[in-house]
Every structure is written in structure tokens, then in C-alpha cells.
Design a protein around this motif. Structure first.
Motif, PDB file in Angstrom:
ATOM      1  N   PRO A   1       0.820  -1.206   0.000  1.00 19.36           N
ATOM      2  CA  PRO A   1       0.000   0.000   0.000  1.00 19.36           C
ATOM      3  C   PRO A   1       0.855   1.258   0.000  1.00 19.36           C
ATOM      4  O   PRO A   1       2.034   1.233   0.349  1.00 19.36           O
ATOM      5  CB  PRO A   1      -0.781  -0.112   1.307  1.00 19.36           C
ATOM      6  N   LEU A   2       0.248   2.368  -0.383  1.00 17.61           N
ATOM      7  CA  LEU A   2       0.905   3.655  -0.286  1.00 17.61           C
ATOM      8  C   LEU A   2       1.015   4.038   1.181  1.00 17.61           C
ATOM      9  O   LEU A   2       0.089   3.853   1.958  1.00 17.61           O
ATOM     10  CB  LEU A   2       0.096   4.720  -1.027  1.00 17.61           C
ATOM     11  N   VAL A   3       2.162   4.561   1.558  1.00 19.78           N
ATOM     12  CA  VAL A   3       2.360   4.958   2.938  1.00 19.78           C
ATOM     13  C   VAL A   3       2.815   6.403   2.981  1.00 19.78           C
ATOM     14  O   VAL A   3       3.518   6.868   2.097  1.00 19.78           O
ATOM     15  CB  VAL A   3       3.407   4.054   3.638  1.00 19.78           C
ATOM     16  N   ASN A   4       2.399   7.122   4.004  1.00 18.85           N
ATOM     17  CA  ASN A   4       2.817   8.503   4.158  1.00 18.85           C
ATOM     18  C   ASN A   4       4.216   8.549   4.751  1.00 18.85           C
ATOM     19  O   ASN A   4       4.499   7.911   5.753  1.00 18.85           O
ATOM     20  CB  ASN A   4       1.851   9.260   5.069  1.00 18.85           C
ATOM     21  N   THR A   5       5.086   9.298   4.144  1.00 18.06           N
ATOM     22  CA  THR A   5       6.440   9.466   4.639  1.00 18.06           C
ATOM     23  C   THR A   5       6.966  10.807   4.188  1.00 18.06           C
ATOM     24  O   THR A   5       6.631  11.288   3.121  1.00 18.06           O
ATOM     25  CB  THR A   5       7.372   8.338   4.132  1.00 18.06           C
ATOM     26  N   ALA A   6       7.794  11.416   4.996  1.00 16.23           N
ATOM     27  CA  ALA A   6       8.312  12.738   4.667  1.00 16.23           C
ATOM     28  C   ALA A   6       9.549  12.666   3.790  1.00 16.23           C
ATOM     29  O   ALA A   6      10.069  13.681   3.369  1.00 16.23           O
ATOM     30  CB  ALA A   6       8.632  13.493   5.952  1.00 16.23           C
ATOM     31  N   THR A   7      10.043  11.455   3.516  1.00 20.22           N
ATOM     32  CA  THR A   7      11.286  11.321   2.764  1.00 20.22           C
ATOM     33  C   THR A   7      11.049  10.852   1.341  1.00 20.22           C
ATOM     34  O   THR A   7      11.981  10.582   0.614  1.00 20.22           O
ATOM     35  CB  THR A   7      12.226  10.325   3.467  1.00 20.22           C
ATOM     36  N   CYS A   8       9.806  10.761   0.942  1.00 20.65           N
ATOM     37  CA  CYS A   8       9.495  10.257  -0.390  1.00 20.65           C
ATOM     38  C   CYS A   8       9.832  11.307  -1.452  1.00 20.65           C
ATOM     39  O   CYS A   8       9.500  12.474  -1.285  1.00 20.65           O
ATOM     40  CB  CYS A   8       8.014   9.922  -0.479  1.00 20.65           C
ATOM     41  N   PRO A   9      10.489  10.916  -2.539  1.00 18.71           N
ATOM     42  CA  PRO A   9      10.714  11.874  -3.620  1.00 18.71           C
ATOM     43  C   PRO A   9       9.398  12.221  -4.302  1.00 18.71           C
ATOM     44  O   PRO A   9       8.413  11.505  -4.184  1.00 18.71           O
ATOM     45  CB  PRO A   9      11.649  11.117  -4.572  1.00 18.71           C
ATOM     46  N   THR A  10       9.391  13.311  -5.029  1.00 23.50           N
ATOM     47  CA  THR A  10       8.172  13.723  -5.728  1.00 23.50           C
ATOM     48  C   THR A  10       7.698  12.636  -6.671  1.00 23.50           C
ATOM     49  O   THR A  10       6.512  12.380  -6.800  1.00 23.50           O
ATOM     50  CB  THR A  10       8.425  15.023  -6.509  1.00 23.50           C
ATOM     51  N   CYS A  11       8.638  11.988  -7.354  1.00 17.50           N
ATOM     52  CA  CYS A  11       8.290  10.871  -8.240  1.00 17.50           C
ATOM     53  C   CYS A  11       9.133   9.664  -7.846  1.00 17.50           C
ATOM     54  O   CYS A  11      10.330   9.623  -8.127  1.00 17.50           O
ATOM     55  CB  CYS A  11       8.541  11.242  -9.699  1.00 17.50           C
ATOM     56  N   PRO A  12       8.547   8.671  -7.178  1.00 13.70           N
ATOM     57  CA  PRO A  12       9.316   7.470  -6.832  1.00 13.70           C
ATOM     58  C   PRO A  12       9.833   6.766  -8.072  1.00 13.70           C
ATOM     59  O   PRO A  12       9.244   6.869  -9.153  1.00 13.70           O
ATOM     60  CB  PRO A  12       8.285   6.605  -6.088  1.00 13.70           C
ATOM     61  N   THR A  13      10.935   6.066  -7.939  1.00 18.63           N
ATOM     62  CA  THR A  13      11.514   5.322  -9.057  1.00 18.63           C
ATOM     63  C   THR A  13      10.486   4.353  -9.630  1.00 18.63           C
ATOM     64  O   THR A  13       9.879   3.582  -8.905  1.00 18.63           O
ATOM     65  CB  THR A  13      12.751   4.541  -8.590  1.00 18.63           C
ATOM     66  N   GLY A  14      10.276   4.431 -10.939  1.00 13.92           N
ATOM     67  CA  GLY A  14       9.306   3.559 -11.591  1.00 13.92           C
ATOM     68  C   GLY A  14       7.912   4.124 -11.631  1.00 13.92           C
ATOM     69  O   GLY A  14       6.995   3.503 -12.170  1.00 13.92           O
ATOM     70  N   GLY A  15       7.707   5.324 -11.045  1.00  4.28           N
ATOM     71  CA  GLY A  15       6.375   5.917 -11.049  1.00  4.28           C
ATOM     72  C   GLY A  15       5.511   5.392  -9.921  1.00  4.28           C
ATOM     73  O   GLY A  15       5.976   4.673  -9.030  1.00  4.28           O
ATOM     74  N   ILE A  16       4.246   5.729  -9.960  1.00  5.93           N
ATOM     75  CA  ILE A  16       3.296   5.303  -8.932  1.00  5.93           C
ATOM     76  C   ILE A  16       2.186   4.504  -9.607  1.00  5.93           C
ATOM     77  O   ILE A  16       1.474   5.006 -10.472  1.00  5.93           O
ATOM     78  CB  ILE A  16       2.698   6.505  -8.196  1.00  5.93           C
TER      79      ILE A  16
END
Length: 293
Positions: free
Chosen positions: A15-30
Motif C-alpha cells: 500500500p501507499l504509505v505517508n512518509t516525509a522522505t518520499c521523492p516527488t516521483c518514486p523510481t518507476g512511477g506510482i
């Protein structure tokens, strides 16, 4: 006795999780979760396969394309069957061997494909779309509004901030005059900007009035232009990128009475700058203007 429970062990869906360290676009997209197409033909034993699909949720985001397959075929009904089976002494798993996962027996094959596997997350503050153009609420009011969308809302990533912004004045900043000290037009002309006054600014109507000298009373603005067959003066205007454009502005004669040309510019609610159309050229998206001598 083992209870029957459908569990898709072959798909690693996180699942998607809330985190303050996530880049704007995670590797591979969402990506969305995998969704089954149809119903598994069997309810236990990993005896059947099923097609699964997913969609790229970050296509709507700027520079965040997905990489990876949109479809996959995986084992379904992986809950181990009761033993012995009701319809005969068959083993509890058609594929793999019974393995305890989350207190239930599932049929696990060492070669099972683990599709997905990326840990998705929510960028700090969510991901907003661009603001819309400003719009006036109605002709009688001085209220301007603009809106934006939370692009990550569909990913269960809440955006921080407001969806709508309101101003009770013109969204365009006042139109300014090019000065000798701040002259982006220096490479365009050797003439000097005349910085006697800034244009008049009317925030309630989103107008700006520019007064240009219509004579050589204060400075030698005008000279005879053979191509136009009239007296012209040089004007310069600067856009939001700081780029200058110059043009020759005509006058009817070489009057020296000290009169002015009055020109009204309108706020462009999409660009937040000023526009005015003339016969020979357009002034679009400008922030500064001056008459040169």
C-alpha cells in the motif's frame, strides 16, 4: 481443518504509505494495485491462473512516468485446499507446497514471480497540479479566484494547502517603468529610457494606463521615419522572462506642445502580466515599459 481464504501470494502488493522522505516521483512511477480480470476458476490449491492489470497513477503528474508492465498472469486461489479434498484424495496444492503465511497455509512455489515490489509513498505535502488562470467572480465585484487539483489525492496522498485562492484586487502586479539603472533593453537600443513616472494602476478594474510623450517637448523622443512616413519614437517593453523588445511608435506630427498619448493595458489573467495590441505589433505578457529618447 484449514479454512479457505483467497490470498494472492504471487503478487507483492504494497500500500501507499505517508512518509516525509518520499521523492516527488518514486523510481518507476506510482502504480495502482493489481486488479483481477474475472474470477479465479478455483478457490484453493493454486490450481488456476488469472490475469491482473494495473494503471499508472502518476501519468497525470509532471515528469513522473511509470516503468513496468501493465498486465501480468499469476496464480490465483493460493489458499491451500483442505486435505483430503471432498472430491478425492488429491494433494492440497496443485502448484508449490503448503507454507504458513500470516497463520494460513498457502501454496508457494519457489519460482513464483513477485510482481511489483516497489514501496510507494506520499511526497511531503502531496502533489498539486498547476493553478488555473485567475477568474473574476462577476463584473461588479473585485474578487478574483483560481483553483488547483490535488493530483496525488487518488493515490491516498493528501495535499497540504488550499484548493482555491481568492484575491480582492487585480492578480497582475503594477506595470512598471524601465529605468536607466534597470534597463534590459540596453542591448536593443543605444537610446535612454524616459523614467518620469510609472503607469497608473487600477487594481479594481485590472487596468494600467501608460502615458507616452506625444512631442519633443521634454526630450528628443521623435524623429522622422522614412519607412512609416511619419514621426516615430522608440518604445521598449519587457516580458516576465526579463527579455526586452523594442518598436517604433508613431505620432501624427512633430508637435511640441507637451501633450501625451494615453494607452490602456489589460491584465492577462492567465499570465499575470499586461497585454496591449497595436497595429504593428503586440505587447503581450509585459511587466515593464518605457519611452526612449
Amino acid at each position: 481443518m484449514w479454512r479457505l481464504q483467497f490470498f494472492l501470494i504471487s503478487l507483492s502488493i504494497l500500500p501507499l504509505v505517508n512518509t516525509a522522505t518520499c521523492p516527488t516521483c518514486p523510481t518507476g512511477g506510482i502504480w495502482s494495485d493489481w486488479t483481477a480480470v474475472g474470477t479465479c476458476a478455483t478457490t484453493c490449491g493454486a490450481c488456476s491462473t488469472l490475469k491482473y492489470t494495473r494503471t499508472c497513477l502518476s501519468d497525470a503528474l509532471k515528469d513522473c512516468k511509470c516503468s513496468g508492465p501493465t498486465t501480468t498472469t499469476q496464480l490465483c486461489g493460493t489458499q491451500a485446499c483442505n486435505y483430503p479434498r471432498v472430491n478425492g484424495p488429491k494433494p492440497p496444492c496443485c502448484t508449490g507446497t503448503p507454507t504458513v503465511i500470516n497463520n494460513w497455509y498457502h501454496c508457494v512455489n519457489s519460482s513464483t514471480s513477485q510482481t511489483g515490489g516497489s514501496t510507494f509513498c506520499c511526497p511531503t505535502g502531496g502533489i498539486w497540479g498547476d493553478w488555473s488562470a485567475w477568474a473574476k467572480k462577476d463584473e461588479k465585484s473585485v474578487e478574483f479566484t483560481r483553483t488547483r487539483s490535488c493530483l496525488s489525492g487518488g493515490l491516498n496522498c493528501v495535499c497540504d494547502g488550499e484548493i482555491e485562492e481568492t484575491k480582492y484586487a487585480c492578480p497582475c502586479a503594477p506595470l512598471k517603468t524601465i529605468t536607466p539603472e534597470n534597463n534590459p533593453c540596453a542591448s536593443k537600443t543605444t537610446k535612454t529610457p524616459f523614467a518620469m513616472r510609472d503607469p497608473a494602476y487600477f487594481p479594481s478594474t485590472c487596468d494600467a494606463t501608460v502615458m507616452l510623450e506625444n512631442s519633443n517637448f521634454r526630450q528628443p523622443f521623435y524623429s522622422y521615419n522614412d519607412k512609416k512616413g511619419s514621426y516615430t519614437c522608440t518604445t521598449g517593453f519587457v516580458n516576465q522572462a526579463g527579455q526586452c523588445q523594442t518598436g517604433e511608435f508613431p505620432t501624427g506630427d512633430n508637435d511640441t506642445s507637451g501633450q501625451f498619448w494615453r494607452f490602456t493595458f489589460k491584465c492577462n489573467l492567465e499570465t499575470g502580466a499586461w497585454d496591449r495590441k497595436f497595429d504593428d505589433y503586440d505587447m503581450k505578457g509585459i511587466t515593464h515599459i518605457a519611452q526612449f529618447f
